[in-house]
Design a protein around this motif. Structure first.
Motif, PDB file in Angstrom:
ATOM      1  N   MET A 181      -2.978   0.798  -4.636  1.00  0.00           N
ATOM      2  CA  MET A 181      -2.030   1.503  -3.752  1.00  0.00           C
ATOM      3  C   MET A 181      -1.791   2.927  -4.274  1.00  0.00           C
ATOM      4  N   THR A 187       0.716   6.161  -3.928  1.00  0.00           N
ATOM      5  CA  THR A 187       2.069   6.476  -3.481  1.00  0.00           C
ATOM      6  C   THR A 187       2.283   7.988  -3.506  1.00  0.00           C
ATOM      7  N   PRO A 214       5.169   3.097   5.535  1.00  0.00           N
ATOM      8  CA  PRO A 214       3.748   2.739   5.565  1.00  0.00           C
ATOM      9  C   PRO A 214       2.940   3.822   6.285  1.00  0.00           C
ATOM     10  N   GLN A 270      -3.211   3.855   6.639  1.00  0.00           N
ATOM     11  CA  GLN A 270      -4.144   3.375   5.615  1.00  0.00           C
ATOM     12  C   GLN A 270      -3.402   2.383   4.715  1.00  0.00           C
ATOM     13  N   PRO A 271      -3.819   1.145   4.694  1.00  0.00           N
ATOM     14  CA  PRO A 271      -3.083   0.120   3.955  1.00  0.00           C
ATOM     15  C   PRO A 271      -2.924   0.459   2.465  1.00  0.00           C
ATOM     16  N   GLY A 272      -3.816   1.292   1.939  1.00  0.00           N
ATOM     17  CA  GLY A 272      -3.744   1.630   0.510  1.00  0.00           C
ATOM     18  C   GLY A 272      -2.928   2.870   0.207  1.00  0.00           C
ATOM     19  N   VAL A 273      -2.260   3.429   1.214  1.00  0.00           N
ATOM     20  CA  VAL A 273      -1.484   4.662   0.988  1.00  0.00           C
ATOM     21  C   VAL A 273      -0.083   4.494   1.578  1.00  0.00           C
ATOM     22  N   ARG A 274       0.932   4.835   0.787  1.00  0.00           N
ATOM     23  CA  ARG A 274       2.306   4.791   1.309  1.00  0.00           C
ATOM     24  C   ARG A 274       3.055   6.067   0.895  1.00  0.00           C
ATOM     25  N   LYS A 329      -7.034   6.435 -10.594  1.00  0.00           N
ATOM     26  CA  LYS A 329      -7.170   6.213  -9.142  1.00  0.00           C
ATOM     27  C   LYS A 329      -7.970   7.342  -8.492  1.00  0.00           C
TER      28      LYS A 329
END
Ligand code: PRP
Length: 217
Positions: A1, A3, A39, A42-46, A195
């Motif tokens: 993830m 952030t 949210p 992109q599920p991997g970015v918040r 990352k």
């Protein structure tokens, strides 16, 4: 993830087009949602919403991997532990000295008087007046700085000026421009290594987007 720390308002609004260029769309509006973690498509970015002055702290300690923060905030924070790859040229304004229209700033400086200066930006103010050889008593405030010269709390303020409307409405005049301010991308150095695959494409997309639109400031 991954952030990303942003603050509500101009920085959030002006970062959205850059995120879009990176293929990232924030799925909730911070003005209507009370959520602090937003949210994205992109599920991997918040995105996390923090106070503007807290963005460098979140990124420094890894509460966020990257963030967008004003040069003013960055200087006050110190910037330690932060990789600063890009001037995003957004949320542009300037840091200035302002006084009451009837205060003779030039004479006060010339005569070597000790100036009382109220500001939220004590590091910037201290450095600026020291470089001019002007003695100052700094008074730390957290907002509504324009009130200080009007109430006799201070002779001058050091504050951000954008349109100049706030100064004008309070009968203050800008007497010195200390520096131009815009927002920077800041990245946690450990996150950049760990990352890479997620963070590099964001930095590159932001860099490309800025080059295409150099005059947003
Ligand atoms: C800044 C600054 C001034 C105002 C200047 O405040 O402190 O009050 O903007 O803008 P203007 O020249 O366009 O009138 P901001 O709204 O960022 O909030 P703050 O008081 O929390 O710093």
């Amino acid at each position: 993830m991954i952030t990303l720390a942003l603050s509500k308002g101009r920085i959030f609004d002006e970062t959205l087009p850059l995120l879009k260029a990176a293929g990232i769309e924030v799925l909730e509006d911070p003005d209507t949602s009370r959520k602090l973690i937003l949210p994205t498509n992109q599920p991997g970015v918040r995105v996390v919403l923090v106070r503007a002055t807290d963005v460098p702290t979140y990124v420094e300690y890894g509460g966020a991997d990257l963030g967008v923060t004003g040069k003013d905030t960055l200087i006050e924070h110190g910037g330690q532990g932060l990789y600063q790859p890009l001037d995003l040229k957004i949320a542009a304004c300037r840091m200035s000295v302002a006084v009451r229209a009837d205060f003779d700033y030039a004479s006060a400086v010339r005569q070597g008087s000790r100036l009382k200066v109220a500001t939220k930006y004590t590091a910037i103010a201290r450095e600026f007046f020291a470089s001019k050889g002007v003695h100052v008593d700094l008074i730390k405030l957290y907002g509504s700085m324009e009130l200080a010269p009007l109430t006799g709390l201070a002779d001058a303020i050091v504050d951000l000026v954008s349109t100049g409307n706030t100064l004008k409405a309070n009968h203050l005049v800008e007497v010195e421009r200390i520096m131009d301010i815009s927002s920077r991308l800041v990245v946690n150095q450990a996150a950049l290594k760990l990352k890479q695959a997620g963070i590099r494409p964001i930095i590159d997309a932001f860099a490309n987007a800025i080059q295409k639109e150099p005059s947003t400031s």
